[in-house]
Scaffold this active site. Sequence first.
Site, short mmCIF file in Angstrom:
data_model
loop_
_atom_site.label_atom_id
_atom_site.label_comp_id
_atom_site.label_asym_id
_atom_site.label_seq_id
_atom_site.Cartn_x
_atom_site.Cartn_y
_atom_site.Cartn_z
N CYS A 279 0.36 -1.36 0.53
CA CYS A 279 -0.04 -0.40 -0.03
C CYS A 279 0.96 1.06 -0.56
O CYS A 279 1.14 1.24 0.91
CB CYS A 279 -0.92 -0.10 1.32
N LEU A 280 0.97 2.00 -1.47
CA LEU A 280 1.96 2.68 -1.06
C LEU A 280 1.23 4.17 -2.41
O LEU A 280 0.92 3.55 -3.66
CB LEU A 280 3.14 2.19 -1.39
#
Lengths: 490, 199
Positions: free
Chosen positions: B92-93
């Site tokens: 998750c970026l």
Amino acid sequence: MSGDVNRQLSHMSEASSCYSDGNSSEDMDEDIDQYYMDTTDDLDLDCPSKTDDPEYFEYEPLQVMDAERLLNEEIEALCTKLKVSPSMAKMLLLRHNWQKEEIIENYQKDPSGFLIDSHLTSRRKHDNLIGPRPMCSVCCVNYPRDRFHGVTCGHMFCQDCWDMHFQTQIQDGITTAIECMAKECPVLVTEDFVCEVLTQPKLRDKYSKFSFNDLIKSHPKLRFCPGVDCAVIIKAKESKAKKVECQTCKASFCFRCGISYHAPTECDVIKRWLTKCEDDSETANYISAHTKDCPRCHVCIEKNGGCNHMQCPECKYDFCWMCLGDWKSHGSEYYECSRYKENPNIANESVHVQAREALKKYLFYYERWENHAKSLQLEETTTSKITTRTQEKVMNNQGTWIDWQYLLRAAALLKKCRYTLQYTYPYAYYMDKGSRKVLFEYQQAQLEAEVENLSWKVERAEITDRGDLENQMDVAEKRRQTLLKDFLEV
Amino acid sequence: MANIAEQRIKREFKEVVKSDEVSAFNIKVELVNDTFTELRGEIAGPPDTAYEGGKFKLEIKIPETYPFNPPQVKFVTKIWHPNISSVTGAICLDILKDQWAAAMTLRTVLLSLQALLAAAEPDDPQDAVVAQQFKENNPIFQRTARHWTCAYAGGPKSDKELEEKVVSMKNMGFDEHKARVALSTKDWDVTRAAEYLIS
Ligand SMILES: [Zn+2]
Ligand SMILES: [Zn+2]
Ligand SMILES: [Zn+2]
Ligand SMILES: [Zn+2]
Ligand SMILES: [Zn+2]
Ligand SMILES: [Zn+2]
């Protein structure tokens, strides 16, 4: 019966004191006379008068063309005032929710600062091109300088890359939020540049369609009708949580948030409630019972009408479907059926007990909310029955269609009152304890009693006297209006 | 593969290979096939973190529409981190999603991932279990993450106590990796971990 309730109400609430106080027959007759006078010019339930109706709301339907013209007028006015391009004006209005005065004020105070905050230019003008044949940093190809373009931030990329960038974004439905391709550059690309670069005409159409949607959605006085495949745009004077009915597709909804109308509950509260109901749907599942036992003779009774005032077919006992209590105690001052009695000592209880109490409270409100929703569905059947019976009567020369219209009006009014009643439950659930809640629950109970009385009479419309039925309609609607006047945020 | 994408990847490949970061063995990119649609990346765990000394392998897939859409990246090496799934390696970026910009490169991505290892964002988690431990029991989280670095990424600092717990569960007949996941999830309580695996 309605006279009783009227008397009790007058000492509770200022707003309700306008009601007929008496239960003498002259007063009653006067009421009815008054009612007939009102109805002579064909009372339309959904067009309330401006003066004292808490639900009054002015709006008009627009076609796409009209809405476009309206937006363009606002855009042009801003262009002229600020001397900016139409594309720029459009972006400013969209980013600042069409608050024209505010935009003009902020722009005139500090034009570049305001454009930076609006993501329409950058603090410094970048220059990323080196030499006579610079390399485009996206495709890594060297081109002559005139192949490079950019927006106000100064980041330059080759024409093909911009074109591909726009294609990719538009395919994903992004139009008015397309950003520059440079790393960490938030500057937005305006419509004129997109249209100049885009090579596929089909995508240009898609761009205008999607960006039109964004413009409408950002405009506080416009809203797309949520009806399926309906292209109507509703224009209102103010963004309020009031009821709108689309004449084209018949959808009815809250103007401010677009979901089903929810007075007296507010937009954010109804959203919380609906989310909660969805999350807890498994816990609440067991509630959906269609049959219950008569509390006196224990015969199994099926509920097939909307009315919650039940009469046992066996022993003729009158009881309440919701709480199984004696119906005689309903509609009195001590009506407790709609009120949840919280454990006064709950703060000192264990976490476990508190959790159970919280669930109990939720289920109490949910059960009532759900029950009225079901009653509304069941009352649809009553309406269609009335329509059929009316047709039969007219065919058999028992009066004209107009003579029997009051029956359909009664059914429609019943639906309207029960609908509001349903939406009083989420409101009460989230209400803080205190005198306002006491007043609310009092008025809710009064409305509940009159709705059930009306429901009882509508289901027996043919054996009910017309005057009696119309008086009941009047009383129920006045209860509804009183509650909304006091509790609907305007 | 589209022309622009291939052009870009070839160029970027050179960029990473000759950059200073590689000489310090901090980041690395290798080709998996000759169509440039799949690459293998590697980042070193940042110093002074639980990932120090570990080498983390990444799977990088280049979409047709690259660089107008971001590359799809996930961890191949198992890792204990709030923003990376301990099961799938999904990340998750923001720059791998809506904050991607066409002018960003694989180098930007790898350096951002390294930064993510140094500074987790537990409020935007990928792995809820890890994120909860990070927030509520940070010392245990640090120990667990270091232990995973040692077990899967070749990290140097082995933790005797934790290692013994894994071995004891292995002796009970559990699969080593499953035992490690269960112990990590249950804050290294052997009884609860065993219950977790049986239920
Ligand atoms: Zn280019
Ligand atoms: Zn830029
Ligand atoms: Zn409509
Ligand atoms: Zn609303
Ligand atoms: Zn009975
Ligand atoms: Zn009751």
